[in-house]
Design a protein around this motif. Structure first.
Motif, short mmCIF file in Angstrom:
data_model
loop_
_atom_site.label_atom_id
_atom_site.label_comp_id
_atom_site.label_asym_id
_atom_site.label_seq_id
_atom_site.Cartn_x
_atom_site.Cartn_y
_atom_site.Cartn_z
N VAL A 1 -40.13 41.93 15.80
CA VAL A 1 -40.58 41.28 14.51
C VAL A 1 -41.44 40.23 14.79
O VAL A 1 -41.38 39.20 15.60
N THR A 2 -42.76 40.21 14.03
CA THR A 2 -43.66 39.07 14.00
C THR A 2 -43.60 38.49 12.74
O THR A 2 -44.40 38.94 11.91
N ALA A 3 -43.04 37.29 12.56
CA ALA A 3 -42.88 36.98 11.15
C ALA A 3 -44.21 36.08 11.09
O ALA A 3 -44.66 35.33 11.99
N CYS A 4 -44.59 36.07 9.64
CA CYS A 4 -45.73 35.28 9.41
C CYS A 4 -45.48 33.70 9.41
O CYS A 4 -44.38 33.27 8.81
N ALA A 5 -46.36 33.16 10.10
CA ALA A 5 -46.11 31.46 10.23
C ALA A 5 -46.19 30.89 9.04
O ALA A 5 -46.96 31.46 7.94
N GLY A 6 -45.44 29.63 8.71
CA GLY A 6 -45.63 29.06 7.53
C GLY A 6 -44.09 28.62 7.09
O GLY A 6 -43.30 28.92 7.42
N PRO A 7 -44.23 27.56 6.25
CA PRO A 7 -43.02 27.07 5.84
C PRO A 7 -42.08 28.00 4.86
O PRO A 7 -42.64 28.96 4.19
N LYS A 8 -40.73 27.72 4.89
CA LYS A 8 -39.83 28.49 4.04
C LYS A 8 -39.62 27.77 2.70
O LYS A 8 -39.84 26.39 2.68
N HIS A 9 -39.26 28.48 1.79
CA HIS A 9 -39.13 27.95 0.30
C HIS A 9 -37.79 28.26 -0.01
O HIS A 9 -37.40 29.58 -0.24
N PRO A 10 -36.98 27.71 -0.89
CA PRO A 10 -35.80 27.97 -1.49
C PRO A 10 -36.20 28.82 -2.58
O PRO A 10 -37.43 28.57 -3.26
N ALA A 11 -35.08 29.61 -3.10
CA ALA A 11 -35.26 30.42 -4.15
C ALA A 11 -35.73 29.67 -5.29
O ALA A 11 -36.34 30.13 -6.37
N SER A 12 -35.45 28.31 -5.66
CA SER A 12 -35.62 27.58 -6.78
C SER A 12 -37.12 27.46 -6.98
O SER A 12 -37.62 26.89 -7.95
N GLU A 13 -37.70 27.50 -5.81
CA GLU A 13 -39.23 27.03 -5.97
C GLU A 13 -40.12 28.41 -6.10
O GLU A 13 -41.36 28.39 -6.37
N THR A 14 -39.69 29.44 -6.51
CA THR A 14 -40.42 30.73 -6.72
C THR A 14 -40.45 30.82 -8.27
O THR A 14 -39.68 30.19 -8.86
N GLN A 15 -41.69 31.44 -8.57
CA GLN A 15 -42.05 31.44 -10.05
C GLN A 15 -42.00 32.98 -10.60
O GLN A 15 -42.69 33.67 -9.96
N VAL A 16 -41.09 33.18 -11.62
CA VAL A 16 -41.08 34.61 -12.06
C VAL A 16 -42.17 34.80 -13.08
O VAL A 16 -42.61 33.91 -13.78
N PRO A 17 -42.83 36.03 -13.46
CA PRO A 17 -43.64 36.19 -14.61
C PRO A 17 -43.20 35.88 -15.82
O PRO A 17 -41.99 35.95 -16.32
N THR A 18 -44.17 35.29 -16.66
CA THR A 18 -43.62 34.71 -17.98
C THR A 18 -43.32 36.01 -18.78
O THR A 18 -44.14 36.99 -18.89
N PRO A 19 -42.23 36.02 -19.63
CA PRO A 19 -41.77 37.11 -20.34
C PRO A 19 -43.03 37.40 -21.43
O PRO A 19 -43.67 36.63 -21.92
N HIS A 20 -43.13 38.57 -21.97
CA HIS A 20 -43.76 39.05 -23.19
C HIS A 20 -45.16 38.38 -23.09
O HIS A 20 -45.80 37.90 -23.98
N VAL A 21 -45.87 38.83 -21.97
CA VAL A 21 -47.41 38.62 -21.82
C VAL A 21 -48.15 39.75 -21.48
O VAL A 21 -47.47 40.98 -20.99
N GLY A 22 -49.56 39.79 -21.21
CA GLY A 22 -50.06 41.21 -21.06
C GLY A 22 -49.92 41.54 -19.68
O GLY A 22 -49.89 40.54 -18.64
N PHE A 23 -49.68 42.88 -19.36
CA PHE A 23 -49.21 43.55 -17.85
C PHE A 23 -49.86 44.62 -17.57
O PHE A 23 -50.28 45.35 -18.46
#
Length: 267
Positions: free
Chosen positions: A20-42
């Motif tokens: 395993v070669t993990a990408c370097a960088g900070p870890k983020h809690p799930a609360s910091e992720t952003q989901v797609p806005t509902p009902h928009v152009g896809f």
């Protein structure tokens, strides 16, 4: 169960001594992720990237492609099966075999199923797929779409839904560590477990044709990207969910505009 579609072929070299070669960088809690806005152009571009049509703000592309500048980008990975013909590049012990010793193949797409039957194998497979997720994060995608969550339904009863869910939790935890939201792809029967499985939004193929859109909408609070493949499916989705969900119709090969089969419609 929706249709699983053409994926851009990506060579994957896998050996028993995979490290395993993990990408370097900070870890983020799930609360910091952003989901797609509902009902928009896809737009669903897993068959090849192209300039997004006017009005599109969310795009899904294969992990071998680059994200679309200025949009919310979802990164497609084939997480539960190999790419067509790529099973020879995998450690054979990570492929699912039947009682006769033959590799179990998804007949619709000629893809070998991955063997999720033990915790050790799930960890080894997740290490490979998580490297792809690292690539998604490094490229600037905001989310990941692990395809074929429902492959256990095509495993001739050799895999279980519990094994699939234990495995996807490894992927969701890693995606969140990399600051990415993660989608549940199809598999309406497991939508009620989305929080336990760490899944943030849904990508649902043919949910209107299969009368499943309400299941996803309720479980994911309308954070659902819908892809239909017929005019009838599009009409049904738009009439019942056009004011709540992001909905498009695509051609079955999700081709690019330079292909004569290309089709994209919306509500």
């Amino acid at each position: 169960m929706g249709i699983n579609h053409f994926r851009a072929l990506a060579a994957v070299i896998v050996t028993a001594s995979f490290v395993v070669t993990a990408c370097a960088g900070p870890k983020h809690p799930a609360s910091e992720t952003q989901v797609p806005t509902p009902h928009v152009g896809f737009d669903y571009q897993i068959g090849g990237p192209y300039h997004p049509p006017s009005g599109v703000s969310v795009v899904s592309r294969d992990h071998t492609a680059d994200p679309a500048v200025g949009l919310y980008n979802i990164c497609y990975v084939n997480a539960f099966q190999t790419q067509p013909g790529a099973e020879r590049d995998w450690d054979p012990t990570l492929l699912l075999h039947d009682a006769s010793g033959a590799v179990v193949i998804d007949p619709d797409w000629n893809e070998a199923l991955l063997d999720l039957t033990t915790a050790a194998k799930r960890q080894r497979i997740a290490a490979i797929v998580n490297n792809w997720i690292d690539t998604c994060a490094a490229k600037g995608f905001q989310a990941v779409e692990p395809d074929n969550f429902d492959s256990y339904t095509r495993s001739r009863n050799l895999l279980t839904s519990d094994e699939a869910q234990q495995y996807i939790r490894l992927l969701s935890a890693h995606a969140h560590d990399r600051g990415l939201a993660i989608a549940q792809k199809n598999t309406a029967e497991l939508a009620d477990n989305r929080r336990r499985n760490g899944l943030d939004f849904a990508i649902a193929e043919e949910c209107a044709e299969n009368d499943e859109c309400a299941t996803y909408a309720d479980a994911f609070d309308n954070h659902v990207e819908v892809i239909e493949y017929t005019d009838h499916g599009l009409a049904e989705a738009c009439s019942r969910f056009g004011d709540r969900l992001s909905i498009i119709e695509r051609d079955k090969q999700v081709s690019t505009p330079d292909n004569e089969e290309y089709l994209r419609k919306t509500c």
